[in-house]
Write an enzyme that holds these catalytic residues in place. Sequence first.
Site, short mmCIF file in Angstrom:
data_model
loop_
_atom_site.label_atom_id
_atom_site.label_comp_id
_atom_site.label_asym_id
_atom_site.label_seq_id
_atom_site.Cartn_x
_atom_site.Cartn_y
_atom_site.Cartn_z
CE LYS A 249 -2.23 -0.99 3.84
NZ LYS A 249 -1.51 -2.23 4.19
NE ARG B 103 -5.20 -1.87 9.43
CZ ARG B 103 -4.18 -1.24 8.84
NH1 ARG B 103 -4.35 -0.08 8.28
NH2 ARG B 103 -2.99 -1.80 8.84
NE ARG C 64 7.86 -2.58 6.54
CZ ARG C 64 6.56 -2.33 6.61
NH1 ARG C 64 5.99 -1.60 5.68
NH2 ARG C 64 5.83 -2.81 7.59
NE ARG D 256 5.59 -0.14 10.32
CZ ARG D 256 4.57 -0.25 9.48
NH1 ARG D 256 4.61 0.38 8.33
NH2 ARG D 256 3.52 -0.97 9.79
NE ARG E 5 1.60 -4.80 11.09
CZ ARG E 5 2.79 -4.61 10.53
NH1 ARG E 5 3.89 -4.97 11.18
NH2 ARG E 5 2.89 -4.05 9.35
P1 AP5 Z 1 4.76 -1.53 1.99
O1 AP5 Z 1 4.52 -0.73 0.77
O2 AP5 Z 1 5.38 -0.89 3.17
O3 AP5 Z 1 3.40 -2.27 2.41
P2 AP5 Z 1 2.19 -1.74 3.26
O4 AP5 Z 1 0.99 -2.44 2.72
O5 AP5 Z 1 2.17 -0.25 3.28
O6 AP5 Z 1 2.62 -2.34 4.65
P3 AP5 Z 1 2.43 -1.80 6.12
O7 AP5 Z 1 3.19 -2.75 7.00
O8 AP5 Z 1 2.76 -0.36 6.23
O9 AP5 Z 1 0.90 -2.02 6.30
P4 AP5 Z 1 0.08 -2.10 7.60
O10 AP5 Z 1 -1.29 -2.09 7.06
O11 AP5 Z 1 0.42 -3.22 8.50
O12 AP5 Z 1 0.59 -0.83 8.41
P5 AP5 Z 1 -0.06 0.55 8.78
O13 AP5 Z 1 1.05 1.50 8.88
O14 AP5 Z 1 -1.23 0.85 7.92
O15 AP5 Z 1 5.60 -2.83 1.55
C1 AP5 Z 1 6.08 -3.75 2.50
C2 AP5 Z 1 7.43 -4.33 2.00
O16 AP5 Z 1 7.18 -5.09 0.80
C3 AP5 Z 1 8.44 -3.25 1.63
O17 AP5 Z 1 9.73 -3.71 1.97
C4 AP5 Z 1 8.30 -3.12 0.10
O18 AP5 Z 1 9.47 -2.68 -0.52
C5 AP5 Z 1 7.93 -4.54 -0.30
N1 AP5 Z 1 7.04 -4.59 -1.46
C6 AP5 Z 1 6.00 -3.75 -1.74
N2 AP5 Z 1 5.40 -4.12 -2.89
C7 AP5 Z 1 6.08 -5.22 -3.33
C8 AP5 Z 1 5.93 -6.09 -4.48
N3 AP5 Z 1 4.97 -5.89 -5.39
N4 AP5 Z 1 6.79 -7.12 -4.61
C9 AP5 Z 1 7.76 -7.33 -3.68
N5 AP5 Z 1 7.97 -6.55 -2.58
C10 AP5 Z 1 7.12 -5.52 -2.41
O19 AP5 Z 1 -0.66 0.24 10.24
C11 AP5 Z 1 0.17 0.01 11.36
C12 AP5 Z 1 -0.69 -0.13 12.60
O20 AP5 Z 1 -1.41 1.11 12.82
C13 AP5 Z 1 -1.79 -1.20 12.55
O21 AP5 Z 1 -1.29 -2.48 12.90
C14 AP5 Z 1 -2.78 -0.66 13.59
O22 AP5 Z 1 -2.35 -0.90 14.91
C15 AP5 Z 1 -2.72 0.86 13.34
N6 AP5 Z 1 -3.70 1.28 12.34
C16 AP5 Z 1 -3.46 1.82 11.13
N7 AP5 Z 1 -4.62 2.06 10.47
C17 AP5 Z 1 -5.61 1.67 11.30
C18 AP5 Z 1 -7.01 1.63 11.16
N8 AP5 Z 1 -7.65 2.06 10.05
N9 AP5 Z 1 -7.75 1.16 12.20
C19 AP5 Z 1 -7.14 0.72 13.33
N10 AP5 Z 1 -5.81 0.72 13.51
C20 AP5 Z 1 -5.04 1.17 12.50
#
Ligand code: AP5
Length: 195
Positions: free
Chosen positions: A13, A88, A127, A139, A150
């Site tokens: 994402k 989510r 990552r 992180r 997660r």
């Molecule tokens: P990356 O692009 O970082 O993936 P991402 O989907 O953004 O991953 P996140 O870990 O940031 O998602 P998340 O949903 O767990 O975290 P968030 O910050 O939203 O890519 C990941 C890796 O893969 C990288 O190394 C990249 O280079 C590689 N990659 C990407 N695309 C690729 C491909 N096509 N092929 C190969 N490699 C690839 O949330 C964190 C926390 O915040 C949650 O756990 C929760 O506690 C809280 N939170 C956030 N939003 C909410 C919500 N709406 N409600 C409640 N709690 C929330």
Amino acid sequence: MRLILFGGPGSGKGTQASFLVKEWGIPHISTGDILRKERAQGTELGKQAQTYMDQGALVPDQVIVNMVANRMVEADAQQGWLLDGFPRNVPQSLALEKMLEKIRQPYNYLLFLDVPAATLQDRALNRAKEAAAQSEQKRSDDTPETILKRVHVYEQETLPMIEIYKSHPKFVHIDGTLSIPEVTAAIQRQIGGES
Ligand code: AP5
């Protein structure tokens, strides 16, 4: 352009969002990034979110919904936006639909980056390894245990919401297992933009 990007933890994402916001000149509204910033600044919201994030759990819906509602009325979000990581679960999706109706800002596309659970875990672990290799700060929720949690939360709470959205006319399924440029190209084929 108003885009909503769904996908599991590590589905890409953030990676795809960085291309899309540049291409469309819209703000990137990532709930995870906003929460991490609040934590870094030591705000009340950041402190409240910390325990949930470090456990891989979702921060309570009302906290997130209020946070997004406040962000969506800021000046830069009036002409378009990309929502990453929100909604989510089903209650958040219902709250978002209400919010958008109130501010009269319908979305153009719901983009789902579809990646199986095993790949999600591998990517998040990689990552964390890459961050360590480059002496960047890892992180706090990229530990093996938290990543597993997660992914589990994604399967239990987010996938049922995506199942509902699948029949929506604006829903776009993207194979997120392709390479990063291939995923970008697949999105562009669906929504337009430079190739
Ligand atoms: P990356 O692009 O970082 O993936 P991402 O989907 O953004 O991953 P996140 O870990 O940031 O998602 P998340 O949903 O767990 O975290 P968030 O910050 O939203 O890519 C990941 C890796 O893969 C990288 O190394 C990249 O280079 C590689 N990659 C990407 N695309 C690729 C491909 N096509 N092929 C190969 N490699 C690839 O949330 C964190 C926390 O915040 C949650 O756990 C929760 O506690 C809280 N939170 C956030 N939003 C909410 C919500 N709406 N409600 C409640 N709690 C929330």
